[in-house]
Design a protein around this motif. Sequence first.
Motif, PDB file in Angstrom:
ATOM      1  N   ALA A  30       2.226   3.789 -14.071  1.00 45.81           N
ATOM      2  CA  ALA A  30       0.637   4.651 -13.903  1.00 45.81           C
ATOM      3  C   ALA A  30       0.170   5.229 -15.029  1.00 45.81           C
ATOM      4  CB  ALA A  30       1.317   5.668 -12.770  1.00 45.81           C
ATOM      5  N   TYR A  31      -1.173   4.979 -14.941  1.00 44.85           N
ATOM      6  CA  TYR A  31      -2.302   5.563 -16.014  1.00 44.85           C
ATOM      7  C   TYR A  31      -3.094   6.427 -15.363  1.00 44.85           C
ATOM      8  CZ  TYR A  31      -0.077   1.295 -18.180  1.00 44.85           C
ATOM      9  OH  TYR A  31       0.743   0.255 -18.424  1.00 44.85           O
ATOM     10  N   TRP A  32      -3.460   7.181 -16.370  1.00 47.32           N
ATOM     11  CA  TRP A  32      -4.804   8.286 -16.001  1.00 47.32           C
ATOM     12  C   TRP A  32      -5.500   8.289 -16.967  1.00 47.32           C
ATOM     13  CZ3 TRP A  32      -5.280  13.103 -18.443  1.00 47.32           C
ATOM     14  CH2 TRP A  32      -4.626  13.492 -18.939  1.00 47.32           C
ATOM     15  N   LYS A  33      -6.679   8.899 -16.829  1.00 48.61           N
ATOM     16  CA  LYS A  33      -8.038   8.948 -17.797  1.00 48.61           C
ATOM     17  C   LYS A  33      -8.687  10.164 -17.433  1.00 48.61           C
ATOM     18  CE  LYS A  33     -11.755   6.668 -19.962  1.00 48.61           C
ATOM     19  NZ  LYS A  33     -12.602   5.571 -20.318  1.00 48.61           N
ATOM     20  N   SER A  91       1.099  -1.202   0.150  1.00 48.94           N
ATOM     21  CA  SER A  91       0.071   0.118  -0.153  1.00 48.94           C
ATOM     22  C   SER A  91       0.925   1.253   0.051  1.00 48.94           C
ATOM     23  CB  SER A  91      -0.954  -0.039   1.445  1.00 48.94           C
ATOM     24  OG  SER A  91      -0.190   0.214   2.549  1.00 48.94           O
ATOM     25  N   ALA A  92       1.958   1.284   0.718  1.00 50.35           N
ATOM     26  CA  ALA A  92       2.857   2.429   0.884  1.00 50.35           C
ATOM     27  C   ALA A  92       3.507   2.688  -0.523  1.00 50.35           C
ATOM     28  CB  ALA A  92       3.960   2.059   1.916  1.00 50.35           C
ATOM     29  N   VAL A  93       3.807   1.652  -1.458  1.00 53.10           N
ATOM     30  CA  VAL A  93       4.494   1.789  -2.704  1.00 53.10           C
ATOM     31  C   VAL A  93       3.378   2.276  -3.647  1.00 53.10           C
ATOM     32  CG1 VAL A  93       5.423   0.630  -4.667  1.00 53.10           C
ATOM     33  CG2 VAL A  93       6.111   0.034  -2.457  1.00 53.10           C
ATOM     34  N   SER A  94       2.185   1.770  -3.559  1.00 52.24           N
ATOM     35  CA  SER A  94       0.907   2.389  -4.380  1.00 52.24           C
ATOM     36  C   SER A  94       0.796   3.814  -4.053  1.00 52.24           C
ATOM     37  CB  SER A  94      -0.197   1.445  -4.241  1.00 52.24           C
ATOM     38  OG  SER A  94       0.154   0.096  -4.571  1.00 52.24           O
ATOM     39  N   ALA A  95       0.603   4.109  -2.934  1.00 51.98           N
ATOM     40  CA  ALA A  95       0.350   5.692  -2.594  1.00 51.98           C
ATOM     41  C   ALA A  95       1.446   6.463  -3.238  1.00 51.98           C
ATOM     42  CB  ALA A  95       0.050   5.576  -0.915  1.00 51.98           C
ATOM     43  N   GLU A  96       2.552   6.146  -3.005  1.00 50.13           N
ATOM     44  CA  GLU A  96       3.740   7.089  -3.320  1.00 50.13           C
ATOM     45  C   GLU A  96       3.676   7.156  -4.950  1.00 50.13           C
ATOM     46  OE1 GLU A  96       7.243   5.148  -1.972  1.00 50.13           O
ATOM     47  OE2 GLU A  96       6.926   5.953   0.059  1.00 50.13           O
ATOM     48  N   ASP A  97       3.158   6.080  -5.743  1.00 49.53           N
ATOM     49  CA  ASP A  97       3.199   6.113  -6.916  1.00 49.53           C
ATOM     50  C   ASP A  97       2.015   7.146  -7.077  1.00 49.53           C
ATOM     51  OD1 ASP A  97       5.071   4.376  -7.445  1.00 49.53           O
ATOM     52  OD2 ASP A  97       3.705   2.673  -7.764  1.00 49.53           O
ATOM     53  N   ALA A  98       0.704   6.896  -6.734  1.00 51.58           N
ATOM     54  CA  ALA A  98      -0.285   7.784  -6.804  1.00 51.58           C
ATOM     55  C   ALA A  98      -0.007   9.422  -6.443  1.00 51.58           C
ATOM     56  CB  ALA A  98      -1.384   7.292  -6.062  1.00 51.58           C
TER      57      ALA A  98
END
Length: 196
Positions: free
Chosen positions: A193-196, A160-167
């Motif tokens: 990471a992707y965005w739309k 979760s920490a890695v995902s939160a940092e990527d976000a």
Amino acid sequence: MEEEEPKLVRRRANRHSVIKSGRTIGEKREKLETANERMAARQKDKQKKHFRIFFVSFCFLIAAASITTFYFIFLCGGDNSSINIIIKSYEPTVNIEDNNSTDGKITSRMREYIGKAEVDFRDLGYQPIKAVIPVGSIREVDFYLEGKPGFIKMFIDRDSAVSAEDADRMLRYLEGQGINDFSYIDVRTHGKAYWK
């Protein structure tokens, strides 16, 4: 002038001699070792060597145990508070919407992941509003953050920490590009990471 008799050399003084001291070459020689006796002697030497290694290792372990015991009894004062291991459980405080189940039960693993991610987002300066488990997915969680138009797609198999940092990186990148409106940011894949 009297002639002195020759002194016989003792065996200890002439250890490398193969004939007995004070005798002629024709006399009886010492017993020669056979191949089997040599092998037995080597085997015995090998066993002594292994015993010495075992003994030294055993003494080292006893010394290490004694030093450790001495340290904890005398230097720590017998106080075991320095040995305590803290096991922290994360309980989510945000509203959780589970679109998959009708009974509203969420697995303990999912609850703990949401709680960890909530703490990680707060550490990065974001305020999570709610977490949504989308239809047809058992490992995806969508986080809605205060002041952000879209949501963050996360995968519970990633830390979760890695995902939160990527976000966080993606949100800062979008702000740097002047993009203030997005539907979602996807940080489920490692290193992308992707965005739309």
